[in-house]
Scaffold this motif. Sequence first.
Motif, short mmCIF file in Angstrom:
data_model
loop_
_atom_site.label_atom_id
_atom_site.label_comp_id
_atom_site.label_asym_id
_atom_site.label_seq_id
_atom_site.Cartn_x
_atom_site.Cartn_y
_atom_site.Cartn_z
N PHE A 172 39.19 52.07 52.11
CA PHE A 172 38.46 52.51 51.03
C PHE A 172 38.72 51.64 49.63
O PHE A 172 37.79 51.38 49.02
N ARG A 177 34.53 47.48 44.44
CA ARG A 177 34.14 48.89 44.49
C ARG A 177 34.73 49.53 43.28
O ARG A 177 35.86 49.34 42.55
N THR A 178 34.11 50.85 43.11
CA THR A 178 34.72 51.43 41.82
C THR A 178 35.62 52.68 42.10
O THR A 178 35.60 53.03 43.52
N ASP A 181 33.80 55.28 43.75
CA ASP A 181 33.22 55.08 44.76
C ASP A 181 34.32 55.41 45.80
O ASP A 181 34.17 55.99 46.90
N VAL A 182 35.67 55.20 45.59
CA VAL A 182 36.87 55.39 46.56
C VAL A 182 36.97 56.84 46.23
O VAL A 182 37.10 57.46 47.39
N ASP A 185 34.65 58.59 48.71
CA ASP A 185 34.96 58.55 50.34
C ASP A 185 36.38 59.59 50.59
O ASP A 185 36.59 60.11 51.66
N ASP A 218 34.09 54.17 36.53
CA ASP A 218 33.42 53.25 37.11
C ASP A 218 34.13 51.72 36.97
O ASP A 218 33.44 50.92 37.22
N GLU A 220 35.80 48.81 38.30
CA GLU A 220 35.87 48.12 39.48
C GLU A 220 37.37 47.53 39.92
O GLU A 220 37.91 47.02 39.04
#
Length: 375
Positions: A172, A177-178, A181-182, A185, A218, A220
């Motif tokens: 992940f 990716r932020t 996002d992780v 997942d 957020d 990254e």
Amino acid sequence: MESPRFDASVYARRLSAAAAATAEAGLTGLVISPGYDLRYLIGSRADTFERLTALVLPASGDPTVVVPRLELASFRGSFLSELGVAVRDWVDGDNPYELVSAALGGAPAATAVTDSMPALHVLPLVGVLGVLPVLATDVLRGLRMVKEECEVDALRKAGSAIDRVHARVPEFLVPGRTEADVAADIAEAIVAEGHSEVSFIIVGSGPHGADPHHRYSDRELQVGDIVVVDIGGTYEPGYNSDSTRTYSLGEPSSVVAEQYLLLQRAQRAALDFVRPGVTAEQVDAAARDVLAEAGLGEFFVHRTGHGIGLSVHEEPYIVAGNDLPLAPGMAFSIEPGIYFPGQWGARIEDIVVVTEDGALAVNNRPHELIVVPVS
């Protein structure tokens, strides 16, 4: 669908032990509203607020559940009859606090109430009981701190499940990716790996890793980031996992690698020190001393651990000033960390259960700084 619980005999033992502890404390009884204490004593996940629902457990005599008639369904299929718990339902316009008083034998009644009971109910209880209640925490602490075999088994299963999630985390952690996002997942993986729900997720990348209670944002991910991933979920019948590992996106600098090795040594020192008879503050010192001797003491800004069970944070707390001797069955985290504001942070966390001669770790993922290859 009925929520999973242990066998009725488990709750029967707990009610008996709680009544004995109540008598030993010189109290008339306990009044337990919905929350972790109620779940511990009878397995109920009833949840009400403005209308009183409570288990009334006298020091001697039969227990009673006082519950609004419209909430009776929340106890359907429960063990109340097997446990010898009477049910006293009430409707709007009745005085449920009088039912509590009657179940305790009438006023005055020296009682203890659970710490999650709102003032909305505590104050009317004072009026009918004639005395100010104390907290039931002191009465139930000794019972909840020492886990039974079935609880240890649940904690081990929860620990294995969160280990499986950590095994998936590197996939992940992709630059660009932020953190959010992780976290999304990870949330999906927590449930997929056997938990009934997500308790919390921390993804602290780069400077955010220096905030022990950061959640996710957020921001990254970037090559070179050190990422703290602290995650946990609820495993039926309601016991929690909690484990932290730290990841490096690409090879870490020599300074980071050296300081992380000191953190790893500190965590190992505390794990190795756990055994019956030593105190909670001695375990805290075992980790803290390693970091202090290396000049990193000021960067370890929280206690070494917290108890875990039905609640993610409960007693015993592994902290300076807690002279509680450890006993077999106690379960808690060992999680020293180092935090450099504006730069990076790291934490290593396992849940352990005290055994007759040491400790059993329910988490078994590698403790090394986990390097995630980046292109």
